[in-house]
Write a protein that holds these residues in place. Structure first.
Motif, short mmCIF file in Angstrom:
data_model
loop_
_atom_site.label_atom_id
_atom_site.label_comp_id
_atom_site.label_asym_id
_atom_site.label_seq_id
_atom_site.Cartn_x
_atom_site.Cartn_y
_atom_site.Cartn_z
N THR A 119 0.84 -1.18 0.00
CA THR A 119 0.00 0.00 0.00
C THR A 119 0.88 1.24 0.00
OG1 THR A 119 -1.78 1.19 1.11
CG2 THR A 119 -0.25 0.03 2.53
N CYS A 120 0.39 2.28 -0.61
CA CYS A 120 1.08 3.57 -0.60
C CYS A 120 0.32 4.59 0.22
CB CYS A 120 1.27 4.07 -2.03
SG CYS A 120 2.30 2.98 -3.02
N ASN A 121 -0.90 4.24 0.63
CA ASN A 121 -1.72 5.16 1.41
C ASN A 121 -2.85 4.39 2.06
OD1 ASN A 121 -2.92 7.40 2.52
ND2 ASN A 121 -3.90 8.05 0.61
N GLY A 122 -2.87 4.35 3.38
CA GLY A 122 -3.97 3.70 4.07
C GLY A 122 -3.58 2.38 4.70
N VAL A 123 -4.61 1.68 5.13
CA VAL A 123 -4.44 0.40 5.82
C VAL A 123 -5.03 -0.70 4.95
CG1 VAL A 123 -5.05 -0.93 7.89
CG2 VAL A 123 -4.60 1.52 8.07
N VAL A 124 -4.28 -1.78 4.76
CA VAL A 124 -4.76 -2.92 3.98
C VAL A 124 -4.54 -4.21 4.77
CG1 VAL A 124 -4.41 -1.86 1.72
CG2 VAL A 124 -2.58 -3.22 2.71
N ASP A 125 -5.42 -5.17 4.56
CA ASP A 125 -5.27 -6.50 5.14
C ASP A 125 -4.36 -7.34 4.25
OD1 ASP A 125 -7.12 -5.90 7.15
OD2 ASP A 125 -8.80 -6.62 5.95
N PHE A 126 -3.70 -8.30 4.85
CA PHE A 126 -2.95 -9.28 4.05
C PHE A 126 -3.09 -10.66 4.65
CE2 PHE A 126 0.20 -7.46 6.98
CZ PHE A 126 0.77 -8.59 7.54
N ASN A 127 -3.01 -11.67 3.79
CA ASN A 127 -3.06 -13.09 4.15
C ASN A 127 -2.17 -13.83 3.18
OD1 ASN A 127 -5.26 -13.70 6.24
ND2 ASN A 127 -6.24 -12.25 4.85
N VAL A 128 -1.33 -14.69 3.69
CA VAL A 128 -0.48 -15.48 2.80
C VAL A 128 -0.13 -16.81 3.48
CG1 VAL A 128 1.70 -14.45 3.59
CG2 VAL A 128 1.55 -15.42 1.29
N ASP A 129 -0.08 -17.86 2.68
CA ASP A 129 0.43 -19.16 3.12
C ASP A 129 1.80 -19.33 2.50
OD1 ASP A 129 -1.86 -20.15 4.59
OD2 ASP A 129 -2.87 -20.22 2.65
N VAL A 130 2.77 -19.73 3.33
CA VAL A 130 4.14 -19.91 2.86
C VAL A 130 4.57 -21.32 3.23
CG1 VAL A 130 6.49 -19.00 2.88
CG2 VAL A 130 4.57 -17.46 3.30
N ALA A 131 5.15 -22.02 2.27
CA ALA A 131 5.61 -23.39 2.52
C ALA A 131 6.74 -23.39 3.54
CB ALA A 131 6.08 -24.03 1.21
N ALA A 132 6.83 -24.48 4.26
CA ALA A 132 7.92 -24.73 5.20
C ALA A 132 8.16 -26.24 5.12
CB ALA A 132 7.56 -24.30 6.60
N ASP A 133 8.73 -26.65 4.02
CA ASP A 133 8.79 -28.07 3.67
C ASP A 133 9.92 -28.80 4.40
OD1 ASP A 133 7.92 -30.35 2.47
OD2 ASP A 133 8.93 -29.97 0.57
N ALA A 134 9.75 -28.93 5.70
CA ALA A 134 10.70 -29.66 6.54
C ALA A 134 9.89 -30.40 7.59
CB ALA A 134 11.66 -28.69 7.20
N PRO A 135 10.41 -31.52 8.10
CA PRO A 135 9.68 -32.23 9.15
C PRO A 135 9.36 -31.29 10.31
CG PRO A 135 11.51 -33.56 8.36
CD PRO A 135 11.65 -32.19 7.73
N GLY A 136 8.10 -31.21 10.67
CA GLY A 136 7.67 -30.33 11.75
C GLY A 136 7.41 -28.90 11.32
N GLY A 137 7.71 -28.57 10.08
CA GLY A 137 7.45 -27.23 9.58
C GLY A 137 8.52 -26.23 9.96
N ALA A 138 8.17 -24.96 9.90
CA ALA A 138 9.12 -23.88 10.17
C ALA A 138 9.44 -23.79 11.66
CB ALA A 138 8.55 -22.55 9.68
N SER A 139 10.70 -23.53 11.96
CA SER A 139 11.10 -23.26 13.34
C SER A 139 10.89 -21.80 13.67
CB SER A 139 12.58 -23.60 13.55
OG SER A 139 12.75 -24.99 13.50
N TYR A 140 11.06 -20.96 12.65
CA TYR A 140 10.78 -19.55 12.83
C TYR A 140 10.50 -18.90 11.49
CZ TYR A 140 15.73 -18.62 11.65
OH TYR A 140 16.96 -18.57 11.03
N VAL A 141 9.95 -17.71 11.58
CA VAL A 141 9.58 -16.93 10.40
C VAL A 141 10.18 -15.54 10.58
CG1 VAL A 141 7.61 -15.80 9.27
CG2 VAL A 141 7.44 -18.19 9.96
N VAL A 142 10.66 -14.95 9.51
CA VAL A 142 11.09 -13.56 9.53
C VAL A 142 10.09 -12.77 8.69
CG1 VAL A 142 12.87 -11.89 8.93
CG2 VAL A 142 13.51 -14.11 9.92
N VAL A 143 9.46 -11.78 9.32
CA VAL A 143 8.54 -10.89 8.62
C VAL A 143 9.30 -9.60 8.36
CG1 VAL A 143 6.33 -9.68 8.71
CG2 VAL A 143 6.58 -11.92 9.83
#
Length: 138
Positions: free
Chosen positions: A91-115
């Motif tokens: 966005t360049c002006n205002g508030v917007v919602d976001f939703n995203v699914d990101v793969a974490a293809d390892a046993p047990g999934g992601a240990s951490y995420v960096v936003v």
């Protein structure tokens, strides 16, 4: 008798649906919040950790005088290796919602995420990371 049996089966089916007798849909997954603020702009939301992916949802805010903003999500495995990344929002002006699914293809999934919270000028030529948050799996 058949009519009463059919009515009873229908009633039980409706009752089961209304009280949520679907255990798989009721499973709880670990969730952690994040709040990234940079001046008058921000990205806030939550990360839900699944077995082979993460779901990130939230809101981001930009003001015209500060340039455009967008969010990028990076997933990491237990060894600290990058699994996948995805860009979301913008966005360049205002508030917007976001939703995203990101793969974490390892046993047990992601240990951490960096936003990562990014800046882009209005021509989308210049960009840089403003700040980021490391979100650990609970």
């Amino acid at each position: 008798m058949r009519r009463q049996t059919a009515a009873a089966v229908a009633a039980v089916s409706m009752l089961a649906g209304t009280i949520g007798l679907t255990p798989a849909a009721q499973a709880a997954y670990p969730t952690k919040s994040f709040d990234i603020t940079y001046g008058a702009t921000y990205a806030r939301g939550k990360v839900t950790f699944y077995n082979r992916s993460v779901h990130v949802s939230g809101v981001e805010r930009a003001v015209p005088s500060s340039g455009c903003r967008f969010v990028e999500v990076w997933t990491y495995n237990a060894s600290g290796d990058l699994d996948f990344q995805a860009e979301v929002g913008g966005t360049c002006n205002g508030v917007v919602d976001f939703n995203v699914d990101v793969a974490a293809d390892a046993p047990g999934g992601a240990s951490y995420v960096v936003v990562k919270f990014w800046y882009r000028d209005s021509s989308w030529n210049n960009q840089r990371v403003l700040t980021s948050a490391k979100v650990l799996r609970p």
